[in-house]
Design a protein around this motif. Structure first.
Motif, short mmCIF file in Angstrom:
data_model
loop_
_atom_site.label_atom_id
_atom_site.label_comp_id
_atom_site.label_asym_id
_atom_site.label_seq_id
_atom_site.Cartn_x
_atom_site.Cartn_y
_atom_site.Cartn_z
N ALA A 185 5.58 -2.23 -18.51
CA ALA A 185 5.74 -2.55 -17.09
C ALA A 185 5.23 -3.95 -16.78
N GLY A 186 4.12 -4.35 -17.41
CA GLY A 186 3.62 -5.71 -17.20
C GLY A 186 4.58 -6.77 -17.68
N VAL A 187 5.19 -6.54 -18.85
CA VAL A 187 6.19 -7.48 -19.35
C VAL A 187 7.41 -7.50 -18.43
N GLN A 188 7.82 -6.34 -17.95
CA GLN A 188 8.98 -6.27 -17.05
C GLN A 188 8.70 -7.02 -15.76
N LEU A 189 7.51 -6.87 -15.20
CA LEU A 189 7.18 -7.59 -13.97
C LEU A 189 7.19 -9.09 -14.17
N ALA A 190 6.70 -9.53 -15.34
CA ALA A 190 6.61 -10.97 -15.58
C ALA A 190 7.98 -11.61 -15.71
N PHE A 191 8.91 -10.93 -16.36
CA PHE A 191 10.19 -11.57 -16.67
C PHE A 191 11.33 -11.10 -15.76
N SER A 192 11.09 -10.14 -14.89
CA SER A 192 12.11 -9.76 -13.91
C SER A 192 11.97 -10.53 -12.61
N ASP A 193 10.91 -11.30 -12.46
CA ASP A 193 10.68 -12.11 -11.26
C ASP A 193 10.51 -11.24 -10.02
N ALA A 194 10.11 -9.98 -10.21
CA ALA A 194 9.87 -9.12 -9.05
C ALA A 194 8.50 -9.36 -8.45
N LEU A 195 7.57 -9.86 -9.24
CA LEU A 195 6.20 -10.08 -8.79
C LEU A 195 5.65 -11.28 -9.52
N LEU A 203 -8.05 -4.87 -5.09
CA LEU A 203 -7.34 -3.62 -5.35
C LEU A 203 -6.70 -3.73 -6.73
N VAL A 204 -7.16 -2.90 -7.67
CA VAL A 204 -6.68 -2.93 -9.04
C VAL A 204 -5.67 -1.79 -9.21
N LEU A 205 -4.45 -2.15 -9.52
CA LEU A 205 -3.37 -1.16 -9.65
C LEU A 205 -2.75 -1.27 -11.04
N PRO A 206 -2.35 -0.16 -11.64
CA PRO A 206 -1.65 -0.23 -12.93
C PRO A 206 -0.30 -0.92 -12.78
N SER A 207 0.16 -1.53 -13.82
CA SER A 207 1.43 -2.26 -13.76
C SER A 207 2.59 -1.33 -13.42
N THR A 208 2.49 -0.06 -13.83
CA THR A 208 3.57 0.88 -13.52
C THR A 208 3.69 1.15 -12.04
N TYR A 209 2.65 0.89 -11.26
CA TYR A 209 2.74 1.11 -9.81
C TYR A 209 3.84 0.25 -9.21
N PHE A 210 3.93 -1.01 -9.65
CA PHE A 210 4.89 -1.94 -9.06
C PHE A 210 6.30 -1.75 -9.62
#
Length: 388
Positions: free
Chosen positions: A184-194, A227-234
Protein backbone atom coordinates in the motif's frame (compact mmCIF):
# COMPACT_ATOMS: atom_id res chain seq x y z
CA UNK A 1 66.07 -13.08 9.59
CA UNK A 2 62.74 -11.26 9.91
CA UNK A 3 59.73 -13.56 10.01
CA UNK A 4 56.46 -12.13 8.69
CA UNK A 5 54.30 -14.81 10.25
CA UNK A 6 55.00 -13.65 13.78
CA UNK A 7 53.59 -11.10 16.16
CA UNK A 8 56.27 -8.51 15.26
CA UNK A 9 55.39 -9.17 11.65
CA UNK A 10 51.74 -8.58 12.48
CA UNK A 11 52.58 -5.18 13.96
CA UNK A 12 54.65 -4.22 10.93
CA UNK A 13 51.94 -5.39 8.52
CA UNK A 14 49.29 -3.43 10.42
CA UNK A 15 51.48 -0.33 10.30
CA UNK A 16 52.04 -0.64 6.57
CA UNK A 17 48.29 -1.23 6.00
CA UNK A 18 47.34 1.82 8.04
CA UNK A 19 49.85 4.00 6.19
CA UNK A 20 48.48 2.84 2.83
CA UNK A 21 44.93 3.46 4.00
CA UNK A 22 45.79 6.97 5.20
CA UNK A 23 47.44 7.73 1.86
CA UNK A 24 44.32 6.65 -0.04
CA UNK A 25 42.06 8.64 2.30
CA UNK A 26 44.20 11.78 1.98
CA UNK A 27 44.32 11.57 -1.83
CA UNK A 28 40.56 11.09 -1.98
CA UNK A 29 39.98 14.02 0.38
CA UNK A 30 42.20 16.29 -1.73
CA UNK A 31 40.33 15.33 -4.89
CA UNK A 32 36.95 15.96 -3.27
CA UNK A 33 38.03 19.36 -1.94
CA UNK A 34 39.26 20.26 -5.41
CA UNK A 35 35.90 19.38 -6.91
CA UNK A 36 34.14 21.25 -4.09
CA UNK A 37 35.71 24.52 -5.28
CA UNK A 38 33.75 24.35 -8.52
CA UNK A 39 30.76 22.17 -7.65
CA UNK A 40 28.31 22.04 -4.77
CA UNK A 41 27.67 18.29 -4.64
CA UNK A 42 31.08 17.10 -3.21
CA UNK A 43 30.46 18.78 0.17
CA UNK A 44 27.23 16.93 1.07
CA UNK A 45 28.74 13.74 -0.37
CA UNK A 46 31.72 14.01 1.98
CA UNK A 47 29.42 14.67 4.93
CA UNK A 48 27.38 11.52 4.27
CA UNK A 49 30.07 9.10 3.10
CA UNK A 50 33.22 10.21 4.92
CA UNK A 51 33.03 7.87 7.92
CA UNK A 52 31.92 4.63 6.16
CA UNK A 53 34.41 5.25 3.34
CA UNK A 54 37.33 5.65 5.73
CA UNK A 55 36.35 2.59 7.75
CA UNK A 56 36.01 0.55 4.58
CA UNK A 57 39.47 1.58 3.31
CA UNK A 58 41.07 0.73 6.65
CA UNK A 59 39.31 -2.64 6.85
CA UNK A 60 40.24 -3.59 3.29
CA UNK A 61 43.86 -2.60 3.95
CA UNK A 62 44.03 -4.68 7.14
CA UNK A 63 42.52 -7.79 5.57
CA UNK A 64 45.51 -8.91 3.43
CA UNK A 65 47.99 -7.63 6.00
CA UNK A 66 46.57 -9.83 8.75
CA UNK A 67 46.04 -12.76 6.40
CA UNK A 68 49.74 -12.73 5.49
CA UNK A 69 51.17 -12.07 8.94
CA UNK A 70 49.08 -13.95 11.52
CA UNK A 71 50.95 -17.04 12.68
CA UNK A 72 48.12 -19.50 13.37
CA UNK A 73 45.93 -21.07 10.67
CA UNK A 74 42.83 -21.10 12.84
CA UNK A 75 43.42 -17.54 13.96
CA UNK A 76 43.85 -16.41 10.37
CA UNK A 77 40.55 -18.05 9.40
CA UNK A 78 38.67 -16.42 12.29
CA UNK A 79 40.16 -12.98 11.60
CA UNK A 80 39.47 -13.34 7.89
CA UNK A 81 35.81 -14.15 8.56
CA UNK A 82 35.46 -11.22 10.99
CA UNK A 83 37.05 -8.84 8.49
CA UNK A 84 34.83 -10.15 5.68
CA UNK A 85 31.75 -9.52 7.81
CA UNK A 86 33.00 -6.01 8.62
CA UNK A 87 33.60 -5.31 4.93
CA UNK A 88 30.05 -6.42 4.07
CA UNK A 89 28.47 -4.32 6.83
CA UNK A 90 30.53 -1.21 6.09
CA UNK A 91 29.95 -1.60 2.35
CA UNK A 92 26.19 -1.72 2.97
CA UNK A 93 26.52 1.40 5.12
CA UNK A 94 28.46 3.17 2.37
CA UNK A 95 25.97 2.13 -0.34
CA UNK A 96 23.08 3.39 1.79
CA UNK A 97 24.86 6.71 2.27
CA UNK A 98 25.53 7.02 -1.47
CA UNK A 99 21.91 6.17 -2.25
CA UNK A 100 20.66 8.78 0.23
CA UNK A 101 23.03 11.33 -1.26
CA UNK A 102 21.90 10.64 -4.82
CA UNK A 103 18.21 10.85 -3.91
CA UNK A 104 18.83 13.95 -1.83
CA UNK A 105 20.50 15.64 -4.80
CA UNK A 106 17.53 14.73 -6.96
CA UNK A 107 15.15 16.21 -4.37
CA UNK A 108 16.99 19.53 -4.33
CA UNK A 109 15.92 20.10 -7.93
CA UNK A 110 12.27 20.15 -6.87
CA UNK A 111 11.52 22.82 -4.28
CA UNK A 112 8.43 22.43 -2.11
CA UNK A 113 8.66 25.88 -0.50
CA UNK A 114 7.05 27.57 -3.50
CA UNK A 115 3.39 28.28 -4.26
CA UNK A 116 2.86 25.71 -7.03
CA UNK A 117 4.63 22.68 -5.56
CA UNK A 118 2.32 19.83 -6.56
CA UNK A 119 4.87 18.16 -8.86
CA UNK A 120 7.66 18.71 -6.35
CA UNK A 121 5.66 17.08 -3.54
CA UNK A 122 4.89 14.11 -5.76
CA UNK A 123 8.57 13.66 -6.65
CA UNK A 124 9.63 14.02 -3.01
CA UNK A 125 7.13 11.37 -1.95
CA UNK A 126 8.21 8.90 -4.62
CA UNK A 127 11.93 9.43 -4.02
CA UNK A 128 11.44 8.99 -0.27
CA UNK A 129 9.76 5.63 -0.84
CA UNK A 130 12.49 4.62 -3.32
CA UNK A 131 15.17 5.51 -0.78
CA UNK A 132 13.50 3.43 1.92
CA UNK A 133 13.08 0.50 -0.46
CA UNK A 134 16.70 0.77 -1.57
CA UNK A 135 18.03 0.87 1.98
CA UNK A 136 15.84 -2.08 2.95
CA UNK A 137 17.09 -4.05 -0.05
CA UNK A 138 20.72 -3.26 0.78
CA UNK A 139 20.21 -4.37 4.38
CA UNK A 140 18.60 -7.65 3.31
CA UNK A 141 21.39 -8.42 0.82
CA UNK A 142 24.05 -7.53 3.38
CA UNK A 143 22.43 -9.77 5.99
CA UNK A 144 22.28 -12.65 3.50
CA UNK A 145 25.93 -12.10 2.59
CA UNK A 146 26.95 -12.11 6.27
CA UNK A 147 25.11 -15.39 6.84
CA UNK A 148 26.79 -16.96 3.81
CA UNK A 149 30.21 -16.34 5.36
CA UNK A 150 29.49 -19.12 7.86
CA UNK A 151 30.23 -22.59 6.47
CA UNK A 152 27.25 -24.12 8.24
CA UNK A 153 24.85 -21.79 6.48
CA UNK A 154 26.30 -22.68 3.08
CA UNK A 155 26.00 -26.38 3.91
CA UNK A 156 22.30 -26.19 4.68
CA UNK A 157 21.65 -23.84 1.78
CA UNK A 158 20.27 -26.59 -0.44
CA UNK A 159 17.73 -27.72 2.16
CA UNK A 160 16.70 -24.13 2.80
CA UNK A 161 16.08 -23.59 -0.91
CA UNK A 162 14.14 -26.86 -1.07
CA UNK A 163 11.80 -25.73 1.70
CA UNK A 164 11.61 -22.15 0.45
CA UNK A 165 8.10 -22.70 -0.90
CA UNK A 166 6.73 -23.81 2.47
CA UNK A 167 8.62 -21.09 4.31
CA UNK A 168 7.38 -18.40 1.94
CA UNK A 169 3.76 -19.49 2.46
CA UNK A 170 4.13 -19.49 6.24
CA UNK A 171 5.91 -16.14 6.21
CA UNK A 172 3.30 -14.68 3.88
CA UNK A 173 0.47 -15.73 6.17
CA UNK A 174 2.28 -14.50 9.27
CA UNK A 175 3.22 -11.13 7.76
CA UNK A 176 0.09 -10.58 5.69
CA UNK A 177 -0.82 -7.23 7.27
CA UNK A 178 2.78 -6.01 7.17
CA UNK A 179 3.23 -6.92 3.51
CA UNK A 180 -0.14 -5.36 2.75
CA UNK A 181 1.03 -2.08 4.29
CA UNK A 182 4.28 -2.25 2.33
CA UNK A 183 2.47 -2.72 -0.97
CA UNK A 184 0.00 0.00 0.00
CA UNK A 185 2.86 2.39 0.73
CA UNK A 186 4.41 1.74 -2.67
CA UNK A 187 1.00 2.16 -4.32
CA UNK A 188 0.42 5.50 -2.59
CA UNK A 189 3.84 6.77 -3.64
CA UNK A 190 3.53 5.93 -7.32
CA UNK A 191 -0.22 6.37 -7.87
CA UNK A 192 0.00 10.07 -6.94
CA UNK A 193 -3.03 9.68 -4.67
CA UNK A 194 -1.16 11.03 -1.65
CA UNK A 195 1.97 13.11 -1.28
CA UNK A 196 4.07 14.58 1.48
CA UNK A 197 2.69 17.98 2.56
CA UNK A 198 -0.81 17.22 1.25
CA UNK A 199 -3.69 18.62 3.31
CA UNK A 200 -6.16 15.85 4.13
CA UNK A 201 -9.09 14.98 6.36
CA UNK A 202 -8.67 11.49 7.79
CA UNK A 203 -10.57 9.96 10.69
CA UNK A 204 -12.43 13.28 10.98
CA UNK A 205 -9.16 15.17 11.61
CA UNK A 206 -7.81 18.00 9.46
CA UNK A 207 -4.06 17.90 9.01
CA UNK A 208 -1.05 17.72 6.72
CA UNK A 209 0.91 14.66 5.58
CA UNK A 210 4.17 14.92 7.49
CA UNK A 211 5.83 11.58 6.71
CA UNK A 212 5.20 8.58 4.50
CA UNK A 213 6.96 5.27 5.09
CA UNK A 214 6.55 1.81 3.63
CA UNK A 215 4.06 0.78 6.32
CA UNK A 216 2.46 3.89 7.83
CA UNK A 217 1.63 7.55 7.20
CA UNK A 218 2.01 10.34 9.77
CA UNK A 219 -0.58 13.12 9.63
CA UNK A 220 0.28 16.30 11.51
CA UNK A 221 -3.04 17.60 12.84
CA UNK A 222 -3.73 21.33 13.06
CA UNK A 223 -3.20 21.34 16.86
CA UNK A 224 0.30 19.78 16.50
CA UNK A 225 -0.83 16.26 17.35
CA UNK A 226 0.28 13.38 15.13
CA UNK A 227 -2.14 10.84 13.71
CA UNK A 228 -0.33 7.65 12.67
CA UNK A 229 -2.31 5.55 10.21
CA UNK A 230 -1.34 2.35 8.37
CA UNK A 231 -0.74 2.74 4.65
CA UNK A 232 -3.68 0.45 3.92
CA UNK A 233 -6.02 3.03 5.47
CA UNK A 234 -5.50 5.38 2.52
CA UNK A 235 -6.03 2.61 -0.02
CA UNK A 236 -9.18 1.14 1.53
CA UNK A 237 -10.91 4.09 3.25
CA UNK A 238 -12.25 7.23 1.53
CA UNK A 239 -10.48 10.40 2.66
CA UNK A 240 -10.45 14.04 1.60
CA UNK A 241 -7.37 15.43 -0.14
CA UNK A 242 -7.58 19.22 -0.27
CA UNK A 243 -4.42 19.62 -2.35
CA UNK A 244 -4.81 16.76 -4.84
CA UNK A 245 -4.48 18.95 -7.95
CA UNK A 246 -4.20 22.45 -6.51
CA UNK A 247 -4.15 24.10 -3.11
CA UNK A 248 -6.79 26.73 -4.02
CA UNK A 249 -9.98 26.27 -2.03
CA UNK A 250 -13.44 27.83 -1.59
CA UNK A 251 -15.06 28.09 1.83
CA UNK A 252 -18.46 29.21 3.12
CA UNK A 253 -19.71 31.43 5.95
CA UNK A 254 -23.38 31.20 6.95
CA UNK A 255 -25.47 33.66 8.99
CA UNK A 256 -29.11 33.37 10.09
CA UNK A 257 -30.62 36.89 10.14
CA UNK A 258 -33.96 38.64 10.24
CA UNK A 259 -36.04 39.27 7.13
CA UNK A 260 -35.26 43.01 7.39
CA UNK A 261 -31.55 42.51 6.67
CA UNK A 262 -30.24 44.86 3.94
CA UNK A 263 -28.68 42.29 1.63
CA UNK A 264 -27.06 44.80 -0.72
CA UNK A 265 -25.40 46.68 2.14
CA UNK A 266 -24.12 43.35 3.40
CA UNK A 267 -22.61 42.65 -0.05
CA UNK A 268 -20.91 46.05 -0.03
CA UNK A 269 -19.49 45.34 3.41
CA UNK A 270 -18.17 41.96 2.18
CA UNK A 271 -16.31 43.70 -0.65
CA UNK A 272 -14.75 46.11 1.84
CA UNK A 273 -13.63 43.25 4.11
CA UNK A 274 -12.10 41.20 1.28
CA UNK A 275 -10.22 44.09 -0.31
CA UNK A 276 -8.75 44.92 3.09
CA UNK A 277 -7.03 41.56 3.63
CA UNK A 278 -4.31 39.74 1.70
CA UNK A 279 -5.78 36.35 2.63
CA UNK A 280 -8.29 36.59 -0.22
CA UNK A 281 -6.94 35.46 -3.58
CA UNK A 282 -9.49 37.43 -5.63
CA UNK A 283 -11.20 34.42 -7.25
CA UNK A 284 -14.55 34.07 -5.47
CA UNK A 285 -16.69 36.51 -3.47
CA UNK A 286 -20.40 35.65 -3.41
CA UNK A 287 -23.16 36.58 -0.94
CA UNK A 288 -26.58 34.98 -1.48
CA UNK A 289 -29.79 34.24 0.39
CA UNK A 290 -29.97 30.46 0.32
CA UNK A 291 -32.96 29.84 2.60
CA UNK A 292 -35.94 31.64 4.15
CA UNK A 293 -37.84 29.54 6.65
CA UNK A 294 -38.73 29.54 10.33
CA UNK A 295 -38.88 33.33 10.59
CA UNK A 296 -35.24 33.82 9.52
CA UNK A 297 -33.29 34.00 6.29
CA UNK A 298 -29.94 32.31 5.74
CA UNK A 299 -27.09 34.30 4.23
CA UNK A 300 -24.29 32.23 2.68
CA UNK A 301 -20.97 33.83 1.81
CA UNK A 302 -18.47 32.04 -0.45
CA UNK A 303 -14.84 33.18 -0.43
CA UNK A 304 -11.62 31.69 -1.81
CA UNK A 305 -7.99 31.52 -0.71
CA UNK A 306 -4.74 30.06 -1.96
CA UNK A 307 -4.55 27.28 0.65
CA UNK A 308 -6.47 25.70 3.50
CA UNK A 309 -4.78 27.61 6.31
CA UNK A 310 -5.38 31.01 4.74
CA UNK A 311 -8.95 30.02 3.92
CA UNK A 312 -9.69 29.18 7.55
CA UNK A 313 -8.38 32.55 8.75
CA UNK A 314 -10.25 34.36 5.95
CA UNK A 315 -13.56 32.72 6.90
CA UNK A 316 -13.07 33.76 10.52
CA UNK A 317 -12.35 37.37 9.50
CA UNK A 318 -15.38 37.54 7.20
CA UNK A 319 -17.65 36.08 9.88
CA UNK A 320 -16.39 38.50 12.54
CA UNK A 321 -16.66 41.59 10.32
CA UNK A 322 -20.15 40.79 9.05
CA UNK A 323 -21.42 40.06 12.56
CA UNK A 324 -19.97 43.35 13.76
CA UNK A 325 -21.54 45.20 10.82
CA UNK A 326 -24.97 43.71 11.52
CA UNK A 327 -24.71 44.50 15.22
CA UNK A 328 -23.61 48.12 14.79
CA UNK A 329 -24.90 49.30 11.42
CA UNK A 330 -27.97 47.14 10.83
CA UNK A 331 -29.29 46.00 14.19
CA UNK A 332 -32.73 45.55 12.67
CA UNK A 333 -31.25 42.48 11.00
CA UNK A 334 -30.56 40.69 14.25
CA UNK A 335 -32.58 37.48 14.62
CA UNK A 336 -35.99 38.07 16.15
CA UNK A 337 -38.97 35.96 17.14
CA UNK A 338 -42.35 37.59 16.51
CA UNK A 339 -45.59 36.79 18.36
CA UNK A 340 -49.14 38.11 17.77
CA UNK A 341 -51.47 38.32 20.79
CA UNK A 342 -55.17 37.93 19.89
CA UNK A 343 -57.79 38.78 22.57
CA UNK A 344 -61.08 36.84 22.52
CA UNK A 345 -64.25 39.11 22.37
CA UNK A 346 -66.54 38.95 25.50
CA UNK A 347 -70.25 38.09 24.89
CA UNK A 348 -73.00 40.31 26.50
CA UNK A 349 -75.43 38.93 29.13
CA UNK A 350 -78.76 38.84 27.23
CA UNK A 351 -81.82 36.63 27.49
CA UNK A 352 -82.02 33.87 24.94
CA UNK A 353 -84.30 34.75 22.04
CA UNK A 354 -87.41 32.60 21.57
CA UNK A 355 -87.07 29.85 19.08
CA UNK A 356 -88.77 30.89 15.89
CA UNK A 357 -91.30 28.59 14.34
CA UNK A 358 -89.91 27.13 11.18
CA UNK A 359 -91.90 25.00 8.70
CA UNK A 360 -91.00 21.38 9.01
CA UNK A 361 -91.91 18.17 7.33
CA UNK A 362 -94.94 17.49 9.52
CA UNK A 363 -95.73 20.96 10.96
CA UNK A 364 -95.75 24.70 10.21
CA UNK A 365 -97.77 24.62 7.00
CA UNK A 366 -101.12 23.21 5.81
CA UNK A 367 -99.32 20.73 3.60
CA UNK A 368 -97.18 19.55 6.53
CA UNK A 369 -100.19 19.24 8.76
CA UNK A 370 -102.02 17.20 6.16
CA UNK A 371 -98.98 14.98 5.81
CA UNK A 372 -98.87 14.53 9.55
CA UNK A 373 -102.56 13.65 9.63
CA UNK A 374 -101.98 10.99 7.03
CA UNK A 375 -99.36 9.32 9.24
CA UNK A 376 -101.12 9.84 12.61
CA UNK A 377 -104.86 9.19 11.90
CA UNK A 378 -106.58 6.14 13.35
CA UNK A 379 -105.73 2.95 11.58
CA UNK A 380 -108.86 0.86 10.71
CA UNK A 381 -108.89 -2.74 11.97
CA UNK A 382 -110.01 -5.24 9.42
CA UNK A 383 -111.93 -8.27 10.84
CA UNK A 384 -111.01 -11.41 9.02
CA UNK A 385 -114.37 -13.15 9.85
CA UNK A 386 -116.45 -10.39 8.41
CA UNK A 387 -114.86 -10.85 5.07
CA UNK A 388 -116.01 -14.35 4.74
Amino acid sequence: MFEWRSWPGVLVAIGIALVAAVVVIVITAILMRTFARHKEWPKPLMQKARLPFRLLIVTIALWPALALSLPGEVLRAVVAQVLSILVIIISAWLLSALLSFAIGQAMTRYRIDVADNRVARRVHTQLTIVRRLGVALIVVIALAAVLLTFPGVRTVGASILASAGVISIIAGLAAQSTLGNVFAGVQLAFSDALRVDDVVIAEGQWGRIEEMTLTYVVVKIWDDRRLVLPSTYFTTTPFENWTRSTSDLIGSVELDLDWQVPVQRLRDQLDIVLTGTDLWDGRTAVLQVTDAIGGLIRIRVLVSASDAGRLFDLRCIVREELVEFVRVEADESLPRQRFEVVREARTADVSPAPIAERPGLFSGSPEAEERAHEFTQSIPIVNADATR
